[in-house]
Structure formats: structure tokens, C-alpha cells
Design a protein around this motif. Sequence first.
Motif, PDB file in Angstrom:
ATOM      1  N   PHE A 128      -0.182 -95.281 -77.510  1.00  0.00           N
ATOM      2  CA  PHE A 128      -1.153 -94.343 -78.005  1.00  0.00           C
ATOM      3  C   PHE A 128      -1.566 -94.820 -79.211  1.00  0.00           C
ATOM      4  O   PHE A 128      -0.858 -94.714 -80.558  1.00  0.00           O
ATOM      5  N   SER A 129      -2.782 -95.527 -79.435  1.00  0.00           N
ATOM      6  CA  SER A 129      -3.130 -95.946 -80.978  1.00  0.00           C
ATOM      7  C   SER A 129      -3.973 -95.063 -81.896  1.00  0.00           C
ATOM      8  O   SER A 129      -4.200 -95.197 -82.956  1.00  0.00           O
ATOM      9  N   SER A 130      -4.531 -93.784 -80.916  1.00  0.00           N
ATOM     10  CA  SER A 130      -5.276 -92.847 -81.936  1.00  0.00           C
ATOM     11  C   SER A 130      -4.101 -91.676 -82.005  1.00  0.00           C
ATOM     12  O   SER A 130      -2.893 -91.880 -81.615  1.00  0.00           O
ATOM     13  N   GLY A 131      -4.844 -90.641 -82.620  1.00  0.00           N
ATOM     14  CA  GLY A 131      -3.826 -89.187 -82.746  1.00  0.00           C
ATOM     15  C   GLY A 131      -3.852 -88.589 -81.396  1.00  0.00           C
ATOM     16  O   GLY A 131      -4.226 -88.956 -80.263  1.00  0.00           O
ATOM     17  N   PRO A 132      -2.848 -87.609 -81.280  1.00  0.00           N
ATOM     18  CA  PRO A 132      -2.549 -86.990 -80.145  1.00  0.00           C
ATOM     19  C   PRO A 132      -4.052 -86.298 -79.324  1.00  0.00           C
ATOM     20  O   PRO A 132      -4.780 -85.761 -79.790  1.00  0.00           O
ATOM     21  N   ARG A 133      -3.793 -86.881 -78.018  1.00  0.00           N
ATOM     22  CA  ARG A 133      -5.082 -86.261 -77.175  1.00  0.00           C
ATOM     23  C   ARG A 133      -4.316 -85.939 -75.853  1.00  0.00           C
ATOM     24  O   ARG A 133      -3.157 -86.195 -75.347  1.00  0.00           O
ATOM     25  N   SER A 134      -5.054 -84.915 -75.104  1.00  0.00           N
ATOM     26  CA  SER A 134      -4.393 -84.392 -73.965  1.00  0.00           C
ATOM     27  C   SER A 134      -4.632 -85.526 -72.772  1.00  0.00           C
ATOM     28  O   SER A 134      -5.761 -86.350 -72.785  1.00  0.00           O
ATOM     29  N   ALA A 135      -3.961 -85.335 -71.816  1.00  0.00           N
ATOM     30  CA  ALA A 135      -4.196 -86.400 -70.581  1.00  0.00           C
ATOM     31  C   ALA A 135      -5.945 -85.989 -69.964  1.00  0.00           C
ATOM     32  O   ALA A 135      -6.347 -86.842 -69.484  1.00  0.00           O
ATOM     33  N   ALA A 136      -6.274 -84.743 -69.976  1.00  0.00           N
ATOM     34  CA  ALA A 136      -7.617 -84.706 -69.764  1.00  0.00           C
ATOM     35  C   ALA A 136      -8.608 -85.284 -70.599  1.00  0.00           C
ATOM     36  O   ALA A 136      -9.582 -86.022 -69.916  1.00  0.00           O
ATOM     37  N   GLN A 137      -8.299 -85.306 -71.950  1.00  0.00           N
ATOM     38  CA  GLN A 137      -9.015 -85.943 -72.774  1.00  0.00           C
ATOM     39  C   GLN A 137      -9.134 -87.600 -72.692  1.00  0.00           C
ATOM     40  O   GLN A 137      -9.897 -88.241 -72.613  1.00  0.00           O
ATOM     41  N   HIS A 138      -8.066 -88.200 -72.186  1.00  0.00           N
ATOM     42  CA  HIS A 138      -7.877 -89.579 -71.848  1.00  0.00           C
ATOM     43  C   HIS A 138      -8.581 -89.894 -70.614  1.00  0.00           C
ATOM     44  O   HIS A 138      -9.219 -90.938 -70.386  1.00  0.00           O
ATOM     45  N   ARG A 139      -8.457 -89.089 -69.510  1.00  0.00           N
ATOM     46  CA  ARG A 139      -9.079 -89.336 -68.474  1.00  0.00           C
ATOM     47  C   ARG A 139     -10.600 -89.347 -68.750  1.00  0.00           C
ATOM     48  O   ARG A 139     -11.470 -89.980 -67.805  1.00  0.00           O
ATOM     49  N   GLU A 140     -11.190 -88.227 -69.211  1.00  0.00           N
ATOM     50  CA  GLU A 140     -12.515 -87.960 -69.735  1.00  0.00           C
ATOM     51  C   GLU A 140     -13.117 -89.475 -70.113  1.00  0.00           C
ATOM     52  O   GLU A 140     -14.111 -89.852 -69.828  1.00  0.00           O
ATOM     53  N   ALA A 141     -12.187 -89.946 -71.266  1.00  0.00           N
ATOM     54  CA  ALA A 141     -12.834 -91.197 -72.066  1.00  0.00           C
ATOM     55  C   ALA A 141     -12.641 -92.264 -70.760  1.00  0.00           C
ATOM     56  O   ALA A 141     -13.624 -93.133 -70.992  1.00  0.00           O
ATOM     57  N   ALA A 142     -11.628 -92.336 -69.994  1.00  0.00           N
ATOM     58  CA  ALA A 142     -11.778 -93.414 -69.046  1.00  0.00           C
ATOM     59  C   ALA A 142     -12.816 -93.407 -68.062  1.00  0.00           C
ATOM     60  O   ALA A 142     -13.407 -94.423 -67.799  1.00  0.00           O
ATOM     61  N   GLU A 143     -13.295 -92.087 -67.750  1.00  0.00           N
ATOM     62  CA  GLU A 143     -14.379 -92.135 -66.693  1.00  0.00           C
ATOM     63  C   GLU A 143     -15.821 -92.612 -67.525  1.00  0.00           C
ATOM     64  O   GLU A 143     -16.501 -93.175 -66.866  1.00  0.00           O
ATOM     65  N   VAL A 144     -15.823 -92.254 -68.723  1.00  0.00           N
ATOM     66  CA  VAL A 144     -17.012 -92.598 -69.594  1.00  0.00           C
ATOM     67  C   VAL A 144     -17.089 -94.229 -69.664  1.00  0.00           C
ATOM     68  O   VAL A 144     -18.082 -95.069 -69.496  1.00  0.00           O
ATOM     69  N   HIS A 145     -16.063 -94.931 -69.952  1.00  0.00           N
ATOM     70  CA  HIS A 145     -15.683 -96.354 -70.162  1.00  0.00           C
ATOM     71  C   HIS A 145     -16.099 -96.940 -68.436  1.00  0.00           C
ATOM     72  O   HIS A 145     -16.861 -98.097 -68.517  1.00  0.00           O
ATOM     73  N   ALA A 146     -15.530 -96.430 -67.464  1.00  0.00           N
ATOM     74  CA  ALA A 146     -15.943 -96.883 -66.262  1.00  0.00           C
ATOM     75  C   ALA A 146     -17.199 -96.702 -65.840  1.00  0.00           C
ATOM     76  O   ALA A 146     -17.654 -97.776 -65.029  1.00  0.00           O
ATOM     77  N   ALA A 147     -18.024 -95.812 -66.039  1.00  0.00           N
ATOM     78  CA  ALA A 147     -19.404 -95.445 -65.813  1.00  0.00           C
ATOM     79  C   ALA A 147     -20.081 -96.538 -66.402  1.00  0.00           C
ATOM     80  O   ALA A 147     -21.244 -97.049 -65.792  1.00  0.00           O
ATOM     81  N   ALA A 148     -19.918 -97.226 -67.592  1.00  0.00           N
ATOM     82  CA  ALA A 148     -20.538 -98.172 -68.371  1.00  0.00           C
ATOM     83  C   ALA A 148     -20.121 -99.427 -68.136  1.00  0.00           C
ATOM     84  O   ALA A 148     -20.604-100.545 -68.464  1.00  0.00           O
ATOM     85  N   GLY A 149     -19.268 -99.770 -67.260  1.00  0.00           N
ATOM     86  CA  GLY A 149     -18.563-100.924 -66.704  1.00  0.00           C
ATOM     87  C   GLY A 149     -17.679-101.611 -67.896  1.00  0.00           C
ATOM     88  O   GLY A 149     -17.480-102.745 -67.632  1.00  0.00           O
ATOM     89  N   ARG A 150     -17.201-100.685 -68.741  1.00  0.00           N
ATOM     90  CA  ARG A 150     -16.032-101.201 -69.636  1.00  0.00           C
ATOM     91  C   ARG A 150     -14.708-101.263 -69.186  1.00  0.00           C
ATOM     92  O   ARG A 150     -13.986-100.162 -69.355  1.00  0.00           O
ATOM     93  N   TRP A 151     -14.327-101.881 -68.089  1.00  0.00           N
ATOM     94  CA  TRP A 151     -13.106-101.734 -67.248  1.00  0.00           C
ATOM     95  C   TRP A 151     -11.826-101.901 -68.126  1.00  0.00           C
ATOM     96  O   TRP A 151     -10.768-101.167 -68.044  1.00  0.00           O
ATOM     97  N   SER A 152     -11.754-102.805 -68.982  1.00  0.00           N
ATOM     98  CA  SER A 152     -10.578-102.905 -69.816  1.00  0.00           C
ATOM     99  C   SER A 152     -10.179-101.757 -70.802  1.00  0.00           C
ATOM    100  O   SER A 152      -9.146-101.254 -70.573  1.00  0.00           O
TER     101      SER A 152
END
Length: 242
Positions: free
Chosen positions: A118-142
Amino acid sequence: MAGALAGALLRPGAALLGEAAPGGEGPVTTPRLPAREAAEHELSRPEYHEHDPGLLQRALDWLWEHLGSLLSTAAGAAPGGWLGIVTIVAVVLLLLVALRLRLGKLRTAPARTTTSLFSSGPRSAAQHREAAEVHAAAGRWSDAVQERMRALVRSLEERTVLDARPGRTADEAAHHAGRLLPAHAAELRAAARLFDEVTYADRPTDAAAYQRLSTLDQTLEQTTPHFAQDPAPAAAASGARS
């Protein structure tokens, strides 16, 4: 310069051969070795070497001469002569380009790292999943893979399958979670390796890899961990029965 050199070569010989013998007799016959030494001494004077090429120029001349000889030899041995050599070089260059496009950027294999998952501050699992889906929708797979792995580990912490430990790495999380979820230990190790590759080796990934990680995250949410049984109560119960 040519006239001076010719004069230099003639002066020692004239000096040695043109001397009259005593009594006006014919010229003195000079041996060959002294005449040569006299000529060499004359030619060693600095004014005859002012325009000689320097050491670097002589080295370059030698290099080009031998390189040309090697190329000529290769051209004679290769089918088609010079055209054959050009064709071979072109084919090798094309193979190198194809290999470079196939393998992508050369990278070293990712080593085990001590950098926190975890490189940033504390975030919930739901917040990380939401961020992952945003990146996936934009094709930023890494980026999507990184956030999904963080969501997976954070979810295990929220369920107390793992203790919330600052500075934990992906490899450490996979190792400890695999002991409690043995049926998914291999998948957890593969997920940690994927995270390390995209994070520390800058290796590209794709939608398929992200989907596998998302499926693992969803599966683990429905999986009950196998906590080790405390041997003390078991021993006490055995003693009571006896």
C-alpha cells in the motif's frame, strides 16, 4: 620536398664517393654499410618528417586497411559477393527488430522487494476495487492490477484473515494468506508475482490477467479460511475423556 629528399640521399654518397684519393688518384671506394648508415643519419633529421601522419592517423589507416581486407574476404566467401553480405546484414537487422517487438522492452526479472503493498494512505477494499474498475475501464491494466491486488489483501485484513500489518509486501500477504487458504495458495502466489512484475519491473499486462485477479478476489470473499486449531484445548478435551 622530393628534391630535398633526393639531395639528402645524394649528399652522403657524394661526400663519401667523391673524395679524391691522396695524390690526385681516382675516388675512394666506400663500403656499402657506412654509406647506408650515412644516408639513414641524414634522413633522420626533423625537417624530413614534418608532414608524416601522426600516431592516431597511422592507427586509423591500419584499422581501415585490415577492416577492408576482412570485408573483401567475407564478400568473396559469401554467396553473391557484396550483395550477399548486404542481404545477410539486412536479414539479421530484421530479425533483431522482430525479436525486440515480440519481447518488448528488456527488463530484469523482478526481485523480492521490501516496498509496501500500500503506497498511499489507508483505504478500504471497496475503494481499491472502485479505483481498479476505473483504471480497467480506461485500459490502464497495470494500474488496475495494482489496485485489485490491494483490494484483495485489504479485504482479507477487513475479514481478520490477515492482521493489518503496515509495510506488508504482496509476497508476504500471499504467503500468509496461502497458509490459511491452501486451496488458493498457488493463485495467491501468482497474483503477488503479477503485482511485482507490473509494479517493480514495469512489465505490461492485459485484460485477461486483470480478470483472473478479479475472479480470485471475488472467490476469496466467499471462502472460509482454515485457522489452525489450538492444540491446548484439544489436549485438555482428550484428558477429560480419559
